[in-house]
Design a protein around this motif. Sequence first.
Motif, PDB file in Angstrom:
ATOM      1  N   LYS A   1       0.800  -1.231   0.000  1.00  0.00           N
ATOM      2  CA  LYS A   1       0.000   0.000   0.000  1.00  0.00           C
ATOM      3  C   LYS A   1       0.827   1.272   0.000  1.00  0.00           C
ATOM      4  CE  LYS A   1      -4.123  -1.967   0.809  1.00  0.00           C
ATOM      5  NZ  LYS A   1      -4.790  -2.420  -0.375  1.00  0.00           N
ATOM      6  N   GLN A   2       2.167   1.141   0.101  1.00  0.00           N
ATOM      7  CA  GLN A   2       2.975   2.348   0.196  1.00  0.00           C
ATOM      8  C   GLN A   2       4.376   2.149  -0.371  1.00  0.00           C
ATOM      9  OE1 GLN A   2       2.651   3.175   4.352  1.00  0.00           O
ATOM     10  NE2 GLN A   2       3.682   1.319   4.985  1.00  0.00           N
TER      11      GLN A   2
ATOM     12  N   GLU B   1       0.573   8.625  -6.589  1.00  0.00           N
ATOM     13  CA  GLU B   1      -0.055   8.870  -7.895  1.00  0.00           C
ATOM     14  C   GLU B   1      -0.378  10.345  -8.096  1.00  0.00           C
ATOM     15  OE1 GLU B   1      -3.272   6.027  -7.838  1.00  0.00           O
ATOM     16  OE2 GLU B   1      -1.926   4.386  -8.425  1.00  0.00           O
TER      17      GLU B   1
ATOM     18  N   PHE C   1       2.601  -3.315  -6.005  1.00  0.00           N
ATOM     19  CA  PHE C   1       2.081  -2.004  -5.603  1.00  0.00           C
ATOM     20  C   PHE C   1       1.328  -1.375  -6.768  1.00  0.00           C
ATOM     21  CE2 PHE C   1       2.857   2.635  -5.534  1.00  0.00           C
ATOM     22  CZ  PHE C   1       2.260   2.983  -4.315  1.00  0.00           C
ATOM     23  N   GLU C   2       1.959  -1.353  -7.942  1.00  0.00           N
ATOM     24  CA  GLU C   2       1.339  -0.759  -9.129  1.00  0.00           C
ATOM     25  C   GLU C   2       0.113  -1.534  -9.583  1.00  0.00           C
ATOM     26  OE1 GLU C   2       1.637   1.902 -11.484  1.00  0.00           O
ATOM     27  OE2 GLU C   2       2.604   2.736  -9.727  1.00  0.00           O
TER      28      GLU C   2
ATOM     29  N   LYS D   1      -0.310   5.087  -1.774  1.00  0.00           N
ATOM     30  CA  LYS D   1      -0.536   4.930  -3.214  1.00  0.00           C
ATOM     31  C   LYS D   1      -1.189   6.185  -3.789  1.00  0.00           C
ATOM     32  CE  LYS D   1      -2.259   1.646  -6.630  1.00  0.00           C
ATOM     33  NZ  LYS D   1      -1.060   1.289  -7.349  1.00  0.00           N
TER      34      LYS D   1
END
Length: 188
Positions: free
Chosen positions: A45-46, A111, A84-85, A107
């Motif tokens: 998530k990070q 972004e 993650f992506e 995230k």
Amino acid sequence: MKELIAYILQFGNLNQQQIDLILSKSTALNLQKHEYFSEAGRTPKQVGFVVEGVLRGCYYNNKGEEITRCFISENSLVVDYLNFEAGTSSSEYLQACTNCTLLVFSKQHWEELSKIIVEWDPIKNKMVQLCMYQKSRKGPVISQDATSRYLEFMENYPSLINRIPLVYIASYLGVTQQSLSRIRNNIR
């Protein structure tokens, strides 16, 4: 925070307003030794930047043995970026070997930087490429004898020798902790 900015500026130029925006999107995270930054079976998530400390990438093989694949220390990104992506579950763990201080981006914030800062994507791509290269660096060649593998580790990671538990170094080298202790005693 100055370490993060120095790291980012290696990959491109940003003005002070952009730098301030990046810093505003990060938050400090302290991990205690043995805590996880991300875990297998969960979606990362990070994205983190290691200010202080050492983390390791590890997984369990089909025999249930824990294998250390890489070490991530100061002034490096730490993230399972592909998962993650993609928003998919990770197959490995990112665990603190020492107490760690990180700057992290959710995230959403990661972004948002791409949407706001025109120059961010080329910089981000270079940082991610380096992160992925560092994580994918091959461990020691198992066909080498254990002493050669340890000497290579000392050459590649001189600052880690006395900072991380021997059990993690042994796992990385593919030897038992007792074998590693013997190797270290024979070298001295």
